[in-house]
Design an enzyme around this catalytic site. Structure first.
Site, short mmCIF file in Angstrom:
data_model
loop_
_atom_site.label_atom_id
_atom_site.label_comp_id
_atom_site.label_asym_id
_atom_site.label_seq_id
_atom_site.Cartn_x
_atom_site.Cartn_y
_atom_site.Cartn_z
N ARG A 28 0.74 -1.21 -0.12
CA ARG A 28 0.14 -0.16 0.13
C ARG A 28 0.77 1.57 0.26
O ARG A 28 2.12 1.47 0.72
CB ARG A 28 -1.00 0.13 1.08
CG ARG A 28 -1.89 -0.65 1.09
CD ARG A 28 -2.86 -0.44 2.14
NE ARG A 28 -4.20 -2.55 2.18
CZ ARG A 28 -4.22 -2.50 3.31
NH1 ARG A 28 -3.84 -2.57 4.72
NH2 ARG A 28 -5.01 -3.60 2.58
N GLY A 60 -9.17 -1.94 -3.04
CA GLY A 60 -8.45 -0.64 -2.77
C GLY A 60 -7.69 -0.09 -4.11
O GLY A 60 -7.08 0.76 -4.14
N ASP A 84 -9.24 -13.09 0.61
CA ASP A 84 -11.30 -13.47 0.81
C ASP A 84 -12.57 -13.12 -0.59
O ASP A 84 -13.27 -13.68 0.18
CB ASP A 84 -11.38 -11.85 1.20
CG ASP A 84 -10.86 -11.71 2.11
OD1 ASP A 84 -10.34 -13.29 3.06
OD2 ASP A 84 -10.88 -10.97 2.99
N ARG A 128 -13.42 -10.06 5.73
CA ARG A 128 -14.10 -9.18 6.97
C ARG A 128 -15.16 -8.72 6.08
O ARG A 128 -15.98 -8.33 6.41
CB ARG A 128 -13.06 -7.76 6.34
CG ARG A 128 -12.14 -7.64 7.69
CD ARG A 128 -11.89 -6.82 7.65
NE ARG A 128 -9.91 -6.52 7.61
CZ ARG A 128 -9.88 -6.44 9.58
NH1 ARG A 128 -10.89 -7.01 9.99
NH2 ARG A 128 -8.41 -6.95 10.10
N GLY A 142 -15.64 -30.13 8.26
CA GLY A 142 -17.32 -30.23 9.47
C GLY A 142 -17.29 -30.20 10.67
O GLY A 142 -17.81 -29.79 11.48
N ALA A 143 -17.79 -28.66 10.24
CA ALA A 143 -18.08 -27.43 11.89
C ALA A 143 -19.17 -27.69 12.42
O ALA A 143 -20.14 -28.33 10.81
CB ALA A 143 -17.29 -25.82 11.37
N SER A 172 -17.68 -32.74 22.04
CA SER A 172 -16.47 -31.94 21.16
C SER A 172 -17.23 -31.12 19.59
O SER A 172 -18.03 -31.56 18.99
CB SER A 172 -15.78 -32.72 21.09
OG SER A 172 -15.92 -33.50 19.29
#
Lengths: 280, 280, 280, 280
Positions: A28, A60, A84, A128, A142-143, A172
């Protein structure tokens, strides 16, 4: 901007295809945000006989490119590169698939501990403005639940889901949280919040952080980079400018840079539905 | 076919998402190729109150499924799973992205030796009928040439390309060869052929073989499996049958099994063009 | 302690050699810390005809084992398994080599970002009492400085070293910090401290955390586990008890559990010297 | 030998610690095997003011070094670097631990296929004179049998072992074969031999080959390289010559180059015993 130019040819990139990061060391520039700064940059480019610019980055970078191309007469083409995956007009951005594999690999490791000791893990991943990393890595690892910026009601749904699993004897679990998640709590506060509302959990927090930004690129990213690179040069040869080279339905496309920046988010609700079904 | 059934539920697959191979241990059956064999299978299914069948595999599996669904009244849905990516009607098959990453990782390792000692490596990768693995991994690993089943003239082009690089002083190179390549020579004969026609090369051969069929699945493959799995169950719930669940333009689609089998190959000539440009 | 026993044989462990974590799901027990708890455990063991105990873990596990073996007449043998490598009487503990590779892999990824953008990274690795992980991974990842629990003066030395590199124009660096480092500052405070004392650095913090505790074991750890496992059974067959099975000079040895617990730390000053030389 | 010198300093190696291969591009020289060739090399060294030589490699490299040091007055120190671990006087050679992890990773992938489809795999790994890679990776990957150069009776023992497992219903197995194995059969002939003597096996062969020679170095190898590198320079500063820098009992040692070459093999019979016990 400082006149520090180096000429590269095909040989210059011969051994970088398997490396993470950027050997260009581009970063940047606050100065470039001013009209004086951009003028200085333009003068350097003309002085060095540069007749076109390929900018690689995200929102940006492209915004800077749009300003520059409006102010000066120099063809400019953008290549979307951000882990992202939050750029409109392209199905994929460079680095995203590699980051997904890094995240899934890290969560696999954490899960070894989670399932060995019946723990509940909150894992923060990048994102974000877009939940693409969280949603895909959450399904891939596998969340039990996934919190993303595109949704408001995540925390209560998660609490409900944990209550149910606890009743069924499951202690768990992995909760994947995008850093831009909308609860207003950071990940440590989220963990505390759950601790207060649900007894019996041994809760841990892990912030994956910067490991997501590096590493050997996946085959998908290497091929994507090759396609977009060829596409950028060919767009310039065709006399095109102010476009981003993207991939849409597996074809290389040219999209106005303004569309890439201002476009709607491409939140994949179908993927959220798959996540809900497979996490049961 | 032997009546060896086991009931699975959501918990049964809880810890397999990060594993290669198949815990179902499904394999080819010669008996199933006969009408008697298929009848025996059908009787076992009805005896065990199975009211629909999801078959996971490639061309052979789907062909069996088509026969079965024509002979017996049982809904049947296919999920494309083959590392060769050689199924029509879907952009990707399960296992393909993982195999690409394994291949690129292996070639990266081999390249360390190639560039350390100025060697020319012939590397055989999978792909009897489709060059997808060779073409993508070849671009991803920075190969000098790529020989694929969809092209006849590969060997002479490769020789020409090697001649040129040698003249420019380059003595280390990677040639990626799909096992179904069309020269009529196996990879060891190919290496000998080049040795006879070009002096000065230190040539080695590496057959990647079965490492391409296993390993922790990539995030892409895990998410694809989740999407296709949900798609298969929902197709059955909708009363659909004799369809394959595929991914086209990032959407889950249902394609007649007959189309999946008989469809045209989807050789990506644009990708070949990119390979030619980036390998210079 | 709850009488939840399961008999295992050679087949039971057939497919776990390439997995992280523990499928035994053993965990800390507060109850076992009381004499009543240990008595309860002993009664369960005798009720189930268990005639010897192999305990796998670190300091806490072995301390429990020593108490138990003094109070009850049951042969007991320990196997050192802790990623910190902080057990006396053995050159290596199980999990340590795997953790080192995970840490080095993570720092390699972070370094891609550091060198791309001229950043200074503080990376926290495990090690409350021992700097083995920090020292080895720091050398392995080419860190500029390494802060470990065995040393007091680390922070000032680090500041000095950063000052020097800055003067020589080097702005990207990796500082590896063991969690038990002795400055009294946590890693975020350390980063702030440097920010206050040195201008011009773009500083980031990364806490590697729980990814260090899981993952596919390295070959070294798999072979070590096989050696120690055989050693433990043979010690029991020989009538030995109250010993830890360790590896010393590549030979399997038997060390009194009390020595394993109370022994001196084995801080490798020679390794620190190598780190100082190679980080220049 | 051609006078192609390049001066390196600490910065020159800044970014190679995580890379496989050698950026020195050193290779075998037929000319160096003659006294004239060595004389030419010596003249180049003196002309360029080189006052000591560090040679990195195995048996061949050290033999050349011994000749050279006997003929010319130039201090010479050796660093053992060969994936086979077949050098006397050092517990480990550079590259060996990395190769072990690559092999175990490859066999893990192959095992996914083996156990999915009940196959018997013959896997050839490196090791012409030493079975260290085969023995360690075989234990690490849970192989059923391991054939090494240090033993004559391997094939019959393997046949016996396979017969037993087959009777107990086990049809999937991994046999690890060092390339220098002593049966006189190559690995394809070995597979055929077993096929002729044992029915019911679906047998496959995989030659791991050159992937074993590259890849990101393990943490162990990186630290070992740092220790040996420091050791080599310090040996020269001490006025030592004609020694190899090795690691013995975790300490850096200096061993006469002649001992390194002529020493007895260090076949670890205890490791073979562990392999026999754990493979049951």
């Amino acid at each position: 901007m400082e006149g520090d130019f180096e000429e590269l040819n095909a040989r210059s990139v011969r051994n970088i295809i398997n490396k993470g990061g950027t050997f260009l060391k581009s970063a940047r520039s606050m100065e470039f945000k001013t009209i004086e700064g951009r003028k200085k940059a333009y003068e350097q480019l003309t002085k060095n006989n540069i007749d076109a610019l390929v900018v690689i980055g995200g929102d940006g970078t492209f915004t800077g490119g749009v300003y520059f191309s409006q102010e000066f007469d120099l063809p400019i083409v953008g290549i979307p590169a951000t882990i992202d995956n939050d750029i409109s007009g392209t199905d994929f951005t460079l680095g995203y698939d590699t980051a997904l594999n890094t995240v899934v690999d890290a969560i696999d490791k954490i899960r070894d501990t989670a399932s060995s000791h019946n723990r509940l893990f909150f894992i923060e991943v990048m994102g974000r403005d877009a939940g693409d990393i969280a949603l895909n890595s959450g399904i891939g690892a596998g969340a039990e639940e996934i919190l993303i910026p595109e949704e408001e009601e995540g925390v209560e749904r998660m609490l409900e889901s944990l209550r149910k699993s606890k009743m069924s004897g499951k202690l768990s679990s992995i909760i994947v949280v995008a850093e831009g998640e909308k609860s207003g709590k950071n990940i440590f506060q989220l963990a505390e919040y759950v601790e207060e509302h649900l007894e019996g959990y041994d809760i841990r927090v892990s912030v994956l952080g910067h490991i997501q930004r590096g590493g050997r690129p996946s085959c998908f990213d290497r091929v994507l980079a090759s396609k977009l690179g060829v596409g950028a040069v060919e767009a310039l040869l065709d006399g095109d400018s102010k476009v981003m080279i993207g991939l849409s339905h597996q074809k290389v496309v040219r999209v106005p840079l303004t569309v890439a920046i201002n476009g709607e988010a491409k939140y994949d609700k179908e993927l959220r539905r798959v996540a809900d079904i497979t996490s049961v």
